[in-house]
Scaffold this motif. Structure first.
Motif, PDB file in Angstrom:
ATOM      1  N   ARG A  14      89.993  48.721  23.252  1.00 14.13           N
ATOM      2  CA  ARG A  14      90.023  47.478  24.016  1.00 14.13           C
ATOM      3  C   ARG A  14      90.409  47.715  25.475  1.00 14.13           C
ATOM      4  NH1 ARG A  14      95.042  45.163  24.759  1.00 14.13           N
ATOM      5  NH2 ARG A  14      94.058  43.135  24.980  1.00 14.13           N
ATOM      6  N   THR A  15      90.637  48.970  25.887  1.00 13.06           N
ATOM      7  CA  THR A  15      91.072  49.254  27.255  1.00 13.06           C
ATOM      8  C   THR A  15      90.256  50.383  27.863  1.00 13.06           C
ATOM      9  OG1 THR A  15      93.331  48.609  26.678  1.00 13.06           O
ATOM     10  CG2 THR A  15      93.033  49.843  28.725  1.00 13.06           C
ATOM     11  N   SER A  74      94.049  51.180  32.499  1.00  8.75           N
ATOM     12  CA  SER A  74      95.320  50.469  32.442  1.00  8.75           C
ATOM     13  C   SER A  74      96.214  50.926  33.574  1.00  8.75           C
ATOM     14  CB  SER A  74      96.021  50.696  31.095  1.00  8.75           C
ATOM     15  OG  SER A  74      96.374  52.059  30.943  1.00  8.75           O
ATOM     16  N   GLU A  93      95.597  45.663  31.879  1.00  7.87           N
ATOM     17  CA  GLU A  93      94.505  46.397  31.247  1.00  7.87           C
ATOM     18  C   GLU A  93      93.153  45.857  31.713  1.00  7.87           C
ATOM     19  OE1 GLU A  93      95.197  45.876  27.091  1.00  7.87           O
ATOM     20  OE2 GLU A  93      96.684  47.487  26.984  1.00  7.87           O
ATOM     21  N   THR A 129      89.398  45.553  30.315  1.00 10.56           N
ATOM     22  CA  THR A 129      88.693  45.624  29.040  1.00 10.56           C
ATOM     23  C   THR A 129      87.268  46.141  29.240  1.00 10.56           C
ATOM     24  OG1 THR A 129      87.822  43.383  29.214  1.00 10.56           O
ATOM     25  CG2 THR A 129      90.019  43.642  28.220  1.00 10.56           C
ATOM     26  N   THR A 169      85.680  55.113  26.268  1.00 14.36           N
ATOM     27  CA  THR A 169      85.499  53.663  26.316  1.00 14.36           C
ATOM     28  C   THR A 169      84.727  53.259  27.564  1.00 14.36           C
ATOM     29  OG1 THR A 169      87.639  53.474  25.206  1.00 14.36           O
ATOM     30  CG2 THR A 169      86.704  51.458  26.109  1.00 14.36           C
TER      31      THR A 169
END
Length: 628
Positions: A40-41, A44, A49, A51, A619
């Protein structure tokens, strides 16, 4: 059996074992399967954070901006070349540390400021530069972001604005810097100069065989033949397929009649209007007009100037009040209306000139109509030709066979290099030239290549017929060019030697005028030139050299024309009396903007050191995939 199993897990021992099992799932990462494997990050900073959806949205906006600038959707590889990845990541890191700082400081934003921030985003504006809610909703929908989330995100943007304004807004450029810039801009110089020209290449003796061979070997790469490709192509565009001969006279006439309004110029009138405070005043004025008082005098008595009463030359549709428009366009030329209720009170109207409606005759517009009809008909033919070509290729047909089946003409370029030039050095004419060349030089003979898109809905199909690989040329093949280049270089060397000799004479105490007279050339003096105006007098290279040293400096530089050299002496240097007056408002604004940006960047760097920033590369790549 099920009852036995239920009883077996009812005790504390079993519950502890199940708890340990769940914990082991978390430790070994089994839990990721419940979230689809997407963290979800992406970025950061402290407790703030970014997304994946936020990253995807920012990435998509950056790609859209570049795509709009170049007129087509850029690929992922092109986005990387443009530095979109690094730019978006840097932008979001800066936003994250600012958000974390604003959270720590407890900053807030009014609804009015938030609305202004959203409305000022260029991505949401229409063609007139106004905020478009439909654009706003479409962009959010395409990026998979809900409106409330976006508004919350923009709340952070507005908070960042408060921080940035506090740090950098209205930063004053140091006076010392402005003075230095003013001295630089305003300095004036007087330059004595003479111009030398290289001898004609034809006056240079031909090189010996050894000289020519040695020169060729040293510069062999310059004379190498580039890779050439023979390309066959077929244009599938409305312009290429349009055939005006297929449009009949009857079709042209029918289209003209159907769209006659497009060729009609509406009636226009010069209208004057006097607005009164009430109907009684208007009726009294009307009575005075009947007694012979002029319209101008009535307007003056009502406190109206000639500019106040003049509506200009207008069409009926341009008058916003329907009653006023009807009255104005029912009057004869020179007539005055009865009292009419206007938008701002009762009015009297006068028409001073009438331009009747006009219609362009068919004879004047028939060529354009025929062209438009042919293009419209060809637009349908584009789809049919594209489908026919692709079907043929899918069935195993060659490029030429597929083009023939689709009834699209094929043209062939015998040889073209990567830069679009033929063997003779002249540019080759090609449709969608840069894109077609790039695609053709990435393809191979016989390959079923994807067509090159032509906006808005056209294509260029192509086939690489053959490749002539790059190769070195023999001296005999390029002898004339090599000889010409050798002679030109010798001529330039002679020019440089002569310029250097004259420079030494001036440095030895002779004036430019005396040296020029002995050399048989003209001496010139450029009085009071600046760095900007000097370009017109001496050329860019000459102006830069003229301002490179102190008074009395003697220098040589390339002249304004090819194969020329300037020999110059700085006769006088005059600093400006008021340096500040030589700094334009635009330069002041530019310097202030640069200072604000430096302060902003320094502040962001400071915050990055205060709040450790973490980036999740996996991510991040998944978020980029979401944006595609």
């Amino acid at each position: 059996m099920l009852e036995t199993m239920r009883r077996s897990v009812s005790g504390w021992t079993a519950k502890i074992l199940l708890g340990l099992l769940v914990l082991s799932f978390a430790v070994w990462g089994i839990g990721s399967s419940f979230t689809g494997g997407l963290s979800r990050t992406v970025i950061s900073a402290g407790e703030t954070e970014v997304t994946p959806s936020e990253y995807a949205f920012a990435y998509s906006q950056a790609v859209n901006r570049i795509s709009q600038q170049i007129g087509r959707r850029i690929t992922t590889q092109e986005a990387a070349t443009f530095g979109v990845d690094q730019g978006v990541t840097s932008q979001l890191i800066a936003g994250a540390v600012l958000d974390e700082q604003s959270r720590k400081l407890g900053l807030g934003v009014s609804d009015e400021r938030l609305a202004r921030v959203i409305a000022e985003d260029p991505a949401f504006k229409d063609g007139n530069g106004s905020f478009s809610r439909s654009n706003f909703q479409a962009i959010l929908r395409n990026a998979g972001i809900n409106e409330n989330d976006y508004i919350a995100r923009q709340m952070n943007v507005a908070r960042r604005g408060q921080l940035v304004d506090a740090i950098a807004k209205d930063a004053a450029t140091p006076q010392t810097f402005l003075t230095a810039l003013g001295l630089y801009n305003g300095e004036r110089r007087t330059i004595d100069s003479l111009t030398l020209t290289a001898p004609e290449a034809s006056s240079i003796d031909d090189p010996s065989a050894d000289q020519l061979s040695s020169y060729f070997d040293e510069n062999k790469a310059r004379y190498a033949a580039p890779e050439y490709r023979s390309i066959a192509y077929a244009e599938v565009t409305a312009q290429a397929l349009a055939d005006q001969k297929t449009v009949t006279e009857a079709e042209v006439k029918a289209d003209y009649e159907a769209r006659k309004a497009n060729y009609t110029t509406p009636e226009r009138r010069d209208v004057q209007q006097i607005v009164f405070a009430d109907k009684a005043a208007a009726e009294a004025a009307k009575a005075k007009l009947g007694e012979g008082t002029s319209f101008e005098d009535v307007a003056r008595e009502a406190g109206r100037s000639p500019a106040d009463i003049d509506l200009g030359t207008v069409t009926k549709a341009a008058i916003p009040a329907p009653k006023v428009a009807d009255a104005a366009f029912s009057l004869g030329e020179g007539a005055v209306s009865d009292v009419v209720e206007g938008r701002f009170g009762p009015v009297l109207l006068r028409v001073t000139k009438i331009e009747p409606a006009g219609v362009e005759p068919l004879a004047e517009v028939q060529d354009q109509i025929r062209k438009d009809l042919a293009l419209a008909r060809a637009a349908d033919a584009v789809d049919a030709a594209y489908t026919a070509y692709e079907d043929a290729r899918g069935g195993g047909a060659t490029f030429a066979e597929a083009a023939q089946q689709a009834a699209i003409p094929v043209k062939t370029v015998a040889a073209v290099d990567r830069n679009g030039n033929g063997p003779d050095g002249n540019a080759v004419d090609l449709p969608q030239k840069s894109d077609l060349l790039a695609a053709a030089f990435d393809s191979e003979p016989g390959m079923d290549a994807l067509p090159v898109n032509v906006d808005p809905s056209g294509y260029v199909f192509y086939d690489v017929a053959s490749i002539d690989a790059a190769h070195d040329r023999d001296l005999d093949a390029v002898r004339d060019k090599v000889v010409a280049d050798w002679k030109r270089e010798r001529a330039n060397e002679a020019l440089d030697e002569r310029a250097a000799a004259l420079e030494k004479e001036v440095e030895g105490g002779k004036s430019i005028a005396d040296v020029a007279k002995e050399a048989g050339v003209e001496a010139r003096t450029a009085y009071g030139i600046t760095r900007q105006s000097g370009v017109g007098e001496l050329g860019r290279s000459g102006a830069e050299a003229a301002f490179s040293g102190p008074a009395g400096d003697v220098i040589t530089a390339p002249g304004r024309e090819p194969a020329t050299r300037l020999v110059m002496k700085v006769a006088e240097v005059s600093p400006p009396a008021d340096p500040a007056s030589n700094v334009s408002p635009g330069q002041r604004q530019q310097m202030a903007g640069m200072l604000e940006n430096d302060l902003y960047q320094s502040y962001v760097t400071l915050l990055q050191n205060e709040y450790p920033v973490r980036v999740n590369p996996d991510t991040l790549e998944q978020a980029k995939a979401m944006a595609r």
